[in-house]
Design a protein around this motif. Structure first.
Motif, PDB file in Angstrom:
ATOM      1  N   ARG A 189       0.744  -0.988   0.043  1.00 12.95           N
ATOM      2  CA  ARG A 189      -0.048   0.090  -0.057  1.00 12.95           C
ATOM      3  C   ARG A 189       0.923   1.034  -0.052  1.00 12.95           C
ATOM      4  N   PRO A 190       1.402   1.579  -1.096  1.00 10.89           N
ATOM      5  CA  PRO A 190       2.647   2.652  -1.213  1.00 10.89           C
ATOM      6  C   PRO A 190       1.918   4.120  -0.790  1.00 10.89           C
ATOM      7  N   LEU A 191       0.562   4.136  -1.143  1.00 15.51           N
ATOM      8  CA  LEU A 191       0.080   5.555  -0.665  1.00 15.51           C
ATOM      9  C   LEU A 191       0.302   5.888   0.773  1.00 15.51           C
ATOM     10  N   PHE A 192       0.386   4.683   1.818  1.00 19.25           N
ATOM     11  CA  PHE A 192       0.674   5.133   3.314  1.00 19.25           C
ATOM     12  C   PHE A 192       1.736   5.595   3.326  1.00 19.25           C
ATOM     13  N   SER A 193       2.706   5.571   2.350  1.00 19.91           N
ATOM     14  CA  SER A 193       4.054   6.447   2.671  1.00 19.91           C
ATOM     15  C   SER A 193       3.860   7.875   2.819  1.00 19.91           C
ATOM     16  N   GLN A 194       2.865   8.489   1.971  1.00 15.97           N
ATOM     17  CA  GLN A 194       2.427   9.618   2.143  1.00 15.97           C
ATOM     18  C   GLN A 194       1.101   9.720   2.832  1.00 15.97           C
ATOM     19  N   GLU A 195       1.168   9.964   4.168  1.00 15.63           N
ATOM     20  CA  GLU A 195       0.109   9.905   4.971  1.00 15.63           C
ATOM     21  C   GLU A 195      -1.039  10.880   4.761  1.00 15.63           C
ATOM     22  N   ALA A 196      -0.594  12.150   4.462  1.00 15.57           N
ATOM     23  CA  ALA A 196      -1.610  13.079   4.098  1.00 15.57           C
ATOM     24  C   ALA A 196      -2.311  12.824   2.907  1.00 15.57           C
ATOM     25  N   GLU A 197      -1.837  12.177   2.139  1.00 18.41           N
ATOM     26  CA  GLU A 197      -2.496  11.759   0.646  1.00 18.41           C
ATOM     27  C   GLU A 197      -3.557  10.539   1.075  1.00 18.41           C
ATOM     28  N   ALA A 198      -3.130   9.735   1.754  1.00 15.37           N
ATOM     29  CA  ALA A 198      -3.973   8.537   2.131  1.00 15.37           C
ATOM     30  C   ALA A 198      -5.010   8.883   2.988  1.00 15.37           C
ATOM     31  N   LYS A 199      -4.891   9.843   3.949  1.00 17.68           N
ATOM     32  CA  LYS A 199      -5.915  10.499   4.792  1.00 17.68           C
ATOM     33  C   LYS A 199      -7.035  11.108   3.867  1.00 17.68           C
ATOM     34  N   LYS A 200      -6.521  11.939   2.937  1.00 16.08           N
ATOM     35  CA  LYS A 200      -7.328  12.709   1.971  1.00 16.08           C
ATOM     36  C   LYS A 200      -8.311  11.711   1.093  1.00 16.08           C
ATOM     37  N   LEU A 201      -7.851  10.702   0.616  1.00 17.63           N
ATOM     38  CA  LEU A 201      -8.642   9.483   0.140  1.00 17.63           C
ATOM     39  C   LEU A 201      -9.363   8.986   1.074  1.00 17.63           C
ATOM     40  N   TYR A 202      -8.936   8.612   2.127  1.00 18.87           N
ATOM     41  CA  TYR A 202      -9.730   8.119   3.176  1.00 18.87           C
ATOM     42  C   TYR A 202     -11.071   8.943   3.439  1.00 18.87           C
ATOM     43  N   ASP A 203     -11.072  10.346   3.702  1.00 20.75           N
ATOM     44  CA  ASP A 203     -12.028  11.101   3.998  1.00 20.75           C
ATOM     45  C   ASP A 203     -12.966  11.420   2.757  1.00 20.75           C
ATOM     46  N   GLU A 204     -12.433  11.157   1.352  1.00 21.37           N
ATOM     47  CA  GLU A 204     -13.102  11.201   0.130  1.00 21.37           C
ATOM     48  C   GLU A 204     -14.134   9.839  -0.169  1.00 21.37           C
ATOM     49  N   ARG A 205     -13.530   9.041   0.557  1.00 24.53           N
ATOM     50  CA  ARG A 205     -14.369   7.424   0.457  1.00 24.53           C
ATOM     51  C   ARG A 205     -15.225   7.410   1.460  1.00 24.53           C
ATOM     52  N   GLU A 206     -14.974   7.794   2.700  1.00 20.73           N
ATOM     53  CA  GLU A 206     -15.765   7.315   3.931  1.00 20.73           C
ATOM     54  C   GLU A 206     -17.154   7.097   3.719  1.00 20.73           C
ATOM     55  N   LYS A 207     -17.631   8.407   3.192  1.00 19.88           N
ATOM     56  CA  LYS A 207     -19.288   8.504   3.010  1.00 19.88           C
ATOM     57  C   LYS A 207     -19.811   7.835   2.002  1.00 19.88           C
ATOM     58  N   ALA A 208     -19.081   7.779   0.827  1.00 23.07           N
ATOM     59  CA  ALA A 208     -19.331   6.944  -0.394  1.00 23.07           C
ATOM     60  C   ALA A 208     -19.631   5.397   0.126  1.00 23.07           C
ATOM     61  N   TYR A 209     -18.623   4.780   1.002  1.00 18.09           N
ATOM     62  CA  TYR A 209     -18.647   3.530   1.333  1.00 18.09           C
ATOM     63  C   TYR A 209     -19.920   3.305   1.956  1.00 18.09           C
ATOM     64  N   LYS A 210     -20.379   4.245   3.067  1.00 20.92           N
ATOM     65  CA  LYS A 210     -21.425   3.837   3.952  1.00 20.92           C
ATOM     66  C   LYS A 210     -22.828   3.945   3.012  1.00 20.92           C
ATOM     67  N   LYS A 211     -22.680   4.945   1.769  1.00 15.97           N
ATOM     68  CA  LYS A 211     -23.772   5.026   1.040  1.00 15.97           C
ATOM     69  C   LYS A 211     -24.155   3.559   0.287  1.00 15.97           C
ATOM     70  N   VAL A 212     -23.067   2.973  -0.127  1.00 10.41           N
ATOM     71  CA  VAL A 212     -23.356   1.837  -0.925  1.00 10.41           C
ATOM     72  C   VAL A 212     -23.432   0.418  -0.134  1.00 10.41           C
ATOM     73  N   ALA A 213     -23.294   0.699   1.192  1.00 15.13           N
ATOM     74  CA  ALA A 213     -23.109  -0.515   1.984  1.00 15.13           C
ATOM     75  C   ALA A 213     -24.527  -1.186   2.357  1.00 15.13           C
ATOM     76  N   ASP A 214     -24.677  -2.451   2.457  1.00 19.51           N
ATOM     77  CA  ASP A 214     -25.970  -2.863   2.770  1.00 19.51           C
ATOM     78  C   ASP A 214     -25.932  -3.132   4.378  1.00 19.51           C
ATOM     79  N   VAL A 215     -24.899  -3.458   4.827  1.00 16.94           N
ATOM     80  CA  VAL A 215     -24.378  -3.729   6.090  1.00 16.94           C
ATOM     81  C   VAL A 215     -23.175  -3.028   6.485  1.00 16.94           C
ATOM     82  N   ILE A 216     -23.002  -2.482   7.647  1.00 15.92           N
ATOM     83  CA  ILE A 216     -21.668  -1.634   8.208  1.00 15.92           C
ATOM     84  C   ILE A 216     -21.357  -2.504   9.446  1.00 15.92           C
ATOM     85  N   VAL A 217     -20.068  -3.036   9.409  1.00 16.73           N
ATOM     86  CA  VAL A 217     -19.447  -3.623  10.754  1.00 16.73           C
ATOM     87  C   VAL A 217     -18.370  -2.831  11.021  1.00 16.73           C
ATOM     88  N   ASN A 218     -18.441  -2.211  12.208  1.00 16.26           N
ATOM     89  CA  ASN A 218     -17.321  -1.396  12.770  1.00 16.26           C
ATOM     90  C   ASN A 218     -16.305  -2.385  13.331  1.00 16.26           C
TER      91      ASN A 218
END
Length: 171
Positions: A122-151
């Protein structure tokens, strides 16, 4: 299990680990979309991105989704982090989001026994700020498409597997 279970979530959250444990406990097959793509292309995902770009890779993901819909039943399918964008995701099966905070995922990767190889995949994690930015972009989208959420935070692998089975009515 007749219907597929589709695991989505951010890279490093534990989709592959969870899939293997679930498959063993419930005696079902599990496949990984990135593994299927690597096999088809005879290249690692990282190399596909480097040589042919993200748009090409996303087309491969769509072809993989189409193949799964036509050919795969009763299987646990772990997906790459961006796979949630395929247009027919719900036709593949029940979509389960493995959810965790960015900091928890980063800590999981850094403290794993094989942390060097986990981070290298996961080379993106060598750039934590970029990885965090991508995480923030995807977080809501993941929840929107999920039928089930498991924390998954603070839970053992066994607890996560049982929760998926319960929420997806697998016995």
């Amino acid at each position: 299990m007749k219907k597929n279970i589709i695991l989505i979530g951010f890279m490093g959250v534990g989709k592959g680990t969870t899939a293997r444990a679930f498959a063993k406990k419930y005696e079902v097959y599990n496949i990984d979309t990135d593994d299927l793509i690597e096999s088809k292309e005879n290249k690692e995902v990282k190399k596909i991105f480097e040589k042919k770009g993200e748009a090409y890779f996303r087309k491969l993901e769509q072809k993989t989704a189409d193949w799964i819909i036509d050919s795969v039943q009763g299987t646990l399918i772990s997906c790459g982090g961006g796979f949630y964008k395929v247009k027919n995701l719900h036709k593949m099966g029940t979509v389960v989001l493995l959810d965790a905070s960015f900091d928890w995922i980063l800590n999981r990767l850094k403290t794993a026994k094989n942390s060097e190889s986990k981070l290298a995949k996961r080379p993106l994690f060598s750039q934590e700020a970029e990885a965090k930015k991508l995480y923030d972009e995807r977080e809501k989208a993941y929840k929107k498409v999920a039928d089930v959420i498991v924390n998954v935070e603070g839970k053992s692998l066994e607890e996560i597997v049982k929760e998926i089975a319960k929420k997806c009515r697998v016995q």
